[in-house]
Design an enzyme around this catalytic site. Structure first.
Site, PDB file in Angstrom:
ATOM      1  N   GLU A  37      15.206  55.756 -33.873  1.00 55.67           N
ATOM      2  CA  GLU A  37      15.562  56.571 -35.032  1.00 55.67           C
ATOM      3  C   GLU A  37      16.608  57.616 -34.676  1.00 55.67           C
ATOM      4  O   GLU A  37      17.634  57.755 -35.359  1.00 55.67           O
ATOM      5  CB  GLU A  37      14.321  57.258 -35.591  1.00 55.67           C
ATOM      6  CG  GLU A  37      14.577  58.064 -36.847  1.00 55.67           C
ATOM      7  CD  GLU A  37      14.916  57.165 -38.012  1.00 55.67           C
ATOM      8  OE1 GLU A  37      16.105  57.157 -38.401  1.00 55.67           O
ATOM      9  OE2 GLU A  37      14.039  56.465 -38.521  1.00 55.67           O
ATOM     10  N   SER A  75      16.737  54.814 -43.285  1.00 54.88           N
ATOM     11  CA  SER A  75      17.244  55.675 -42.221  1.00 54.88           C
ATOM     12  C   SER A  75      18.619  55.220 -41.768  1.00 54.88           C
ATOM     13  O   SER A  75      19.331  55.973 -41.112  1.00 54.88           O
ATOM     14  CB  SER A  75      16.287  55.679 -41.034  1.00 54.88           C
ATOM     15  OG  SER A  75      16.098  54.370 -40.570  1.00 54.88           O
ATOM     16  N   ASP A 115      20.561  57.714 -36.087  1.00 56.24           N
ATOM     17  CA  ASP A 115      21.097  58.827 -36.867  1.00 56.24           C
ATOM     18  C   ASP A 115      22.340  59.420 -36.207  1.00 56.24           C
ATOM     19  O   ASP A 115      23.343  59.705 -36.868  1.00 56.24           O
ATOM     20  CB  ASP A 115      20.030  59.905 -37.041  1.00 56.24           C
ATOM     21  CG  ASP A 115      18.880  59.453 -37.929  1.00 56.24           C
ATOM     22  OD1 ASP A 115      19.035  58.434 -38.609  1.00 56.24           O
ATOM     23  OD2 ASP A 115      17.840  60.127 -37.928  1.00 56.24           O
TER      24      ASP A 115
END
Length: 633
Positions: A341, A551, A345
């Protein structure tokens, strides 16, 4: 003990009780006492309540006395009956916390309805392109002054509340002194939060419960209290205190998938996204953090790897690699233990933006040099509105079911989101990856996600495919809040959708297993926009893998907004700030998504239609059109 919320909706009437029940027949709800219906809204219950519900509605309880007909089961960790999708029984209680261990108690000073309404009006004044005050954002000092001016009207000033709390701590022998965050009651009054570092033993004396150590299967730990509550004489002085019973529930929206082909030729890459959204040739003019920067947040033990970012730029963003571009990291970070994650990002927000300065704000929950905070999202909120130089964009790819937070907690955090809008920050959140279902898979009604359904953030849904084949990703969350009323900026667009899709409930009711009132038609609707969200190529632990989820969509959209801000600042204009009033006024700057749905629970969920819809918002960004708007307002 909860503070009231501005224009937010209440969903604890009998019909909403039916939605919570799911499997129970509507007739059983209609004939039940009102207090029993309200009790069904609780995420957890003592056995005595479960027994009363069984008597009121009929149906069975299990061997532990939990009301199984409404989805409750026994949770040893909290010694109560819980619905697994709304509580944190994945946390297992172990030993008592050490009495001399340090806790950082955060007291949130309360916000009244009138203050929340005043903030809403102030945010609209600086965020609506039609306003004469559009773009007049505040510095941190000006924000402190606004808070100080805003709070004497309806209840005693925050300074009075802070003084009461500090006096209580002092009288009871709590060690605060220099350990109190912000140094004084006056400073706490400007910020609205007061921190006291105390021993576990002192916290137990203050709050009347017992602290235990809890662990989750993924190795995360938390120190939480069983039986804690604010003393009676402090309940009007604080909206809530943490950490007590709330667990870190934020769920990351992606996980590493299968390895890419050895030549890395398939999967979505920054180059594909920049071509698709019209960013080819668009690069920032302002490359110093002092001018503007983007933030991505990291929670839940997720860490970003600088080495992985370097390899990613080399493989997929050579312009950044040749310039020596590197993100900076604030907070705890173990780059040798990367998280998919955090890597996603960082890699996509930076590459899509063409190299706008990027900072990672890491809130792991606990770190060696800090007390046992264990409430990372609250730490983020505290930090965000205290930074001297506010970022232009903050992208967050974490979330949870809206009902997993208390009203008091959500209202207080919501107020801070509004203050961030006054600072000129664009808060961008992934919409969620559970379609219309709960993140836990429940299907008793259509679920909203938090913080994506906050009226002060921009929620980004996910799409798959490009060009004419673009459609809604079936996992992309969207719908209507049960907590927040529909804000004015989206009223016309959403009411048009509800009119055009007035038969949307027919197939759901015909399905036979879901009640008619699946969602709150008057609630804040989300998502606002969408972006690609499937098969993104990232570098994870030095290897190329793919990930999917909203995401992927959130940092992609954040990169687009970062470039728009760069163009505005270069032209002598202020940052865009809170985006939604602009988005809903200039919907033609997005490419409408007309295919797909976010179905779960054996239904189609919400379908993509012309204009705004709760599956894709207004659609995907058209950079050229957005740039024209950004430079015109």
């Amino acid at each position: 003990m909860e503070a009231a919320a501005p224009r937010r909706t209440r969903a604890l009437a009998a019909v909403a009780g039916a939605c919570v029940l799911g499997a129970l027949a509507l007739s059983r709800v209609a004939s039940a006492p009102k207090d029993a219906v309200v009790a069904l809204s609780a995420a957890s219950q003592p056995k005595e309540t479960a027994a009363a519900l069984s008597a009121a509605f009929g149906g069975d309880t299990d061997a532990e006395g939990c009301y199984t007909d409404a989805g409750y089961s026994w949770c040893a960790a909290s010694s109560s009956c819980v619905r697994s999708w709304e509580s944190s029984c994945d946390w297992v209680r172990s030993s008592r916390a050490a009495a001399d261990a340090t806790l950082s108690l955060v007291f949130a000073l309360p916000v009244g309805d009138d203050h929340a309404a005043a903030l809403e009006a102030e945010v609209a004044a600086v965020s609506d392109p039609a306003s004469e005050r559009y773009g007049r954002h505040r510095s941190v000092a000006e924000l402190d002054a606004y808070r100080a001016d805003a709070h004497p009207s309806a209840h005693p000033e925050w300074a009075t509340h802070a003084s009461r709390i500090l006096s209580y701590l002092d009288v009871h022998g709590k060690q605060f002194g220099e350990a109190v965050a912000y140094g004084s009651a006056d400073e706490a009054a400007r910020r609205g939060f007061l921190r006291a570092e105390v021993s576990v033993a002192s916290a137990e004396e203050l709050l009347g419960g017992e602290y235990y150590e809890f662990a989750r299967v993924d190795g995360q730990t938390a120190t939480r209290c069983v039986g804690c509550s604010l003393p009676e004489n402090l309940r009007s002085a604080a909206a809530f205190v943490e950490p007590t019973s709330r667990f870190p529930n934020l769920r990351r929206k992606s996980a590493p998938g299968a390895p890419l082909a050895t030549d890395g030729k398939y999967g979505v890459t920054p180059g594909i996204l920049r071509d698709e959204y019209g960013l080819s040739g668009a690069y920032p003019s302002l490359t110093n953090r002092s001018e503007h920067y983007v933030v991505v947040t990291a929670f839940d033990g997720e860490f970003a790897s600088p080495a992985d970012a370097t390899k990613f730029y080399s493989d997929y963003a050579p312009d950044l690699a040749s310039s020596g571009y590197a993100p900076t990291i604030e907070g705890p970070n173990r780059g040798n233990r990367p998280g998919a994650e955090a890597n996603l990002d960082v890699q996509y927000a930076s590459a899509v933006s063409g190299g706008v300065p990027l900072e990672v704000w890491s809130f792991a929950g606990m770190s060696p040099d800090r007390p046992a905070i264990n409430e990372p999202f609250l730490e983020f909120v505290l930090y965000m509105n205290g930074v001297d130089h506010a970022p232009s964009v903050v992208s967050t790819s974490y979330g949870e079911d809206e009902g997993s937070t208390s009203d008091a907690y959500a209202v207080r955090v919501q107020y801070e989101f509004g203050l961030a809008a006054l600072r000129g920050m664009s808060l961008i959140f992934a919409a969620g990856d559970s379609g219309v279902a709960s993140t836990w898979g429940s299907c008793d009604h259509f679920y909203a996600q938090w913080p994506a359904a906050s009226p002060y953030v921009t929620a980004v849904g996910a799409t798959v495919g490009f060009g004419a084949k673009t459609q809604v990703a079936d996992f992309s969350s969207g719908g209507f809040s049960n907590r927040w009323a529909r804000p004015d900026y989206q009223r016309a667009a959403v009411e048009t959708y509800l009119s055009d899709a007035r038969d949307v409930l027919v197939p759901y009711v015909a399905h036979g297993r879901l009640p008619a009132d699946l969602f709150n038609r008057s609630g804040r609707a989300f998502p606002d926009v969408a972006a690609a969200g499937e098969d993104f190529a990232i570098i994870y632990d030095r290897e190329a893998v793919y990930v999917s989820g909203t995401s992927c969509s959130a940092p992609t959209f954040a990169g687009v907004v970062a470039l728009l801000n760069d163009a505005r600042l270069s032209a002598g204009k202020p940052k865009l700030g809170f985006l939604n009033p602009l988005i809903y006024k200039y919907r033609a700057a997005f490419d409408d998504v007309l295919l797909g749905n976010n179905g779960k629970c054996g239904t189609d969920g919400f379908r993509a239609l012309e204009g705004w819809d709760p599956a894709s918002g207004f659609g995907t960004p058209d950079y050229a059109a957005l740039l024209e708007v950004a430079l015109a307002v």
